[in-house]
Design a protein around this motif. Structure first.
Motif, mmCIF file in Angstrom:
data_model
loop_
_atom_site.group_PDB
_atom_site.id
_atom_site.type_symbol
_atom_site.label_atom_id
_atom_site.label_comp_id
_atom_site.label_asym_id
_atom_site.label_seq_id
_atom_site.Cartn_x
_atom_site.Cartn_y
_atom_site.Cartn_z
ATOM 1 N N ALA A 250 0.840 -1.198 0.000
ATOM 2 C CA ALA A 250 0.000 0.000 0.000
ATOM 3 C C ALA A 250 0.875 1.248 0.000
ATOM 4 N N GLU A 251 0.473 2.242 -0.763
ATOM 5 C CA GLU A 251 1.250 3.482 -0.841
ATOM 6 C C GLU A 251 0.911 4.401 0.326
ATOM 7 N N PRO A 252 1.910 4.973 0.989
ATOM 8 C CA PRO A 252 1.635 5.996 2.002
ATOM 9 C C PRO A 252 0.874 7.166 1.385
ATOM 10 N N ARG A 253 -0.214 7.585 2.018
ATOM 11 C CA ARG A 253 -1.049 8.641 1.465
ATOM 12 C C ARG A 253 -0.842 9.929 2.249
ATOM 13 N N ALA A 254 0.100 10.755 1.807
ATOM 14 C CA ALA A 254 0.362 12.020 2.502
ATOM 15 C C ALA A 254 -0.845 12.947 2.472
ATOM 16 N N ASP A 255 -1.700 12.788 1.440
ATOM 17 C CA ASP A 255 -2.883 13.642 1.358
ATOM 18 C C ASP A 255 -3.879 13.350 2.467
ATOM 19 N N HIS A 256 -3.678 12.242 3.197
ATOM 20 C CA HIS A 256 -4.577 11.922 4.298
ATOM 21 C C HIS A 256 -4.106 12.496 5.626
ATOM 22 N N ALA A 257 -3.054 13.301 5.578
ATOM 23 C CA ALA A 257 -2.583 13.939 6.806
ATOM 24 C C ALA A 257 -3.683 14.784 7.437
ATOM 25 N N GLN A 258 -4.591 15.287 6.604
ATOM 26 C CA GLN A 258 -5.685 16.113 7.123
ATOM 27 C C GLN A 258 -6.626 15.323 8.029
ATOM 28 N N TYR A 259 -6.626 13.987 7.880
ATOM 29 C CA TYR A 259 -7.516 13.160 8.692
ATOM 30 C C TYR A 259 -6.833 12.630 9.944
ATOM 31 N N LEU A 260 -5.513 12.751 10.006
ATOM 32 C CA LEU A 260 -4.765 12.108 11.081
ATOM 33 C C LEU A 260 -5.236 12.550 12.458
ATOM 34 N N ALA A 261 -5.392 13.840 12.663
ATOM 35 C CA ALA A 261 -5.822 14.350 13.965
ATOM 36 C C ALA A 261 -7.211 13.817 14.317
#
Length: 294
Positions: A250-261
């Motif tokens: 699976a590719e790391p999805r940097a665009d999902h950083a917005q969901y991390l918090a």
């Protein structure tokens, strides 16, 4: 003094939260490269683990650097002719046991019984913690064959796939998955272009399973204002499970950083949230696999 009861929900959640926090800076989540390469399987049955147990064992493998995806209880390893090393620390998987509970009918006053599911923890050990285990030699598979297999899998779902634009997404109003052209995907330090394309497509396919006519996945009642972020977590986990099944990472999805918090807030406040997300991801994956047989 009575011994404090082991809380498997809290233990698994704490472990996963710690792993997510540890990888947040470089967006290396527990389901990405390394621990997420292959789905964990049981030494005795050969069956793959399901739901949150997949994620829990990926976290353990990543944390301790285990190279094997094979796990088992102390007894199962002994029956396989292997010996768990002295002092080895067990990971825990969760299983649900049906227990008959006595209840009282408020109308008649008579005693009745009903069946309830109770979570139980089971300690397991990785193949890297035992002596005497000889892992099977994996077959040599060429990249072209892997790609052909994934193409067949996606086609087998019957999902409408449209190529165009610059953003991958599932469009509910048209019930289709839109993917950017293949040539717009490039290799990164963590993924090949092939991994980037297919893991993205699998992510959107998990979203595609959400409508009522398929998996009927409505997270609003469970997570309210955080439902959108949790749906993204379900799609992330589902894509990782599928990637492991189909032989890619699976590719790391940097665009999902917005969901991390959002994910960390929900997981820390609700010890069963990750169980719900992983279970929903597993149901989506099983649904997609079931379409192949159909």
């Amino acid at each position: 003094m009575s011994k404090e009861r082991f809380d498997i929900h809290q233990a698994v959640t704490d472990r996963i939260v710690a792993a997510i926090e540890a990888g947040a800076g470089s967006w290396q989540m527990p389901w990405h490269r390394g621990a997420g390469g292959r789905r964990p399987v049981n030494i005795a049955s050969g069956n793959a683990y399901q739901g949150v147990n997949i994620l829990a064992l990926w976290v353990e493998a990543q944390f301790f650097g285990y190279g094997s995806n094979v796990w088992g209880t102390y007894k199962q390893w002994a029956e396989a002719g292997c010996q768990v090393r002295k002092g080895a620390k067990a990971a825990h998987v969760v299983f649900y046991k049906q227990i008959a509970v006595a209840t009282e009918d408020t109308d008649s006053g008579e005693d009745e019984t009903e069946t309830r599911l109770f979570a139980r923890a089971s300690p397991v050990f990785n193949a890297g913690q035992v002596e005497g285990y000889a892992p099977p030699v994996p077959p040599v598979v060429g990249s072209a064959e892997i790609l052909a297999g994934i193409e067949a899998f996606v086609a087998g779902t019957g999902a409408a796939i449209e190529h165009g634009g610059s953003v991958a997404c599932y469009i509910p109003s048209r019930d289709l998955v839109r993917m950017p052209p293949r040539e717009t995907f490039f290799a990164t330090p963590t993924s090949t272009a092939t991994e980037a394309y297919y893991s993205t497509e699998l992510h959107e396919l998990v979203h595609w399973t959400g409508p009522k006519s398929r998996c009927d996945r409505d997270l609003a009642g469970r997570f309210r204002s955080e439902a959108y972020a949790m749906e993204e977590l379900v799609a992330e986990l589902g894509a990782a499970f599928l990637s492991a099944d189909l032989g890619i990472t699976a590719e790391p999805r940097a665009d999902h950083a917005q969901y991390l918090a959002h994910w960390l807030t929900v997981l820390k406040a609700d010890k069963k949230a990750i169980f719900t997300a992983a279970s929903a991801a597993s149901r989506a994956v099983q649904f997609l696999h079931g379409l192949q047989a159909a």
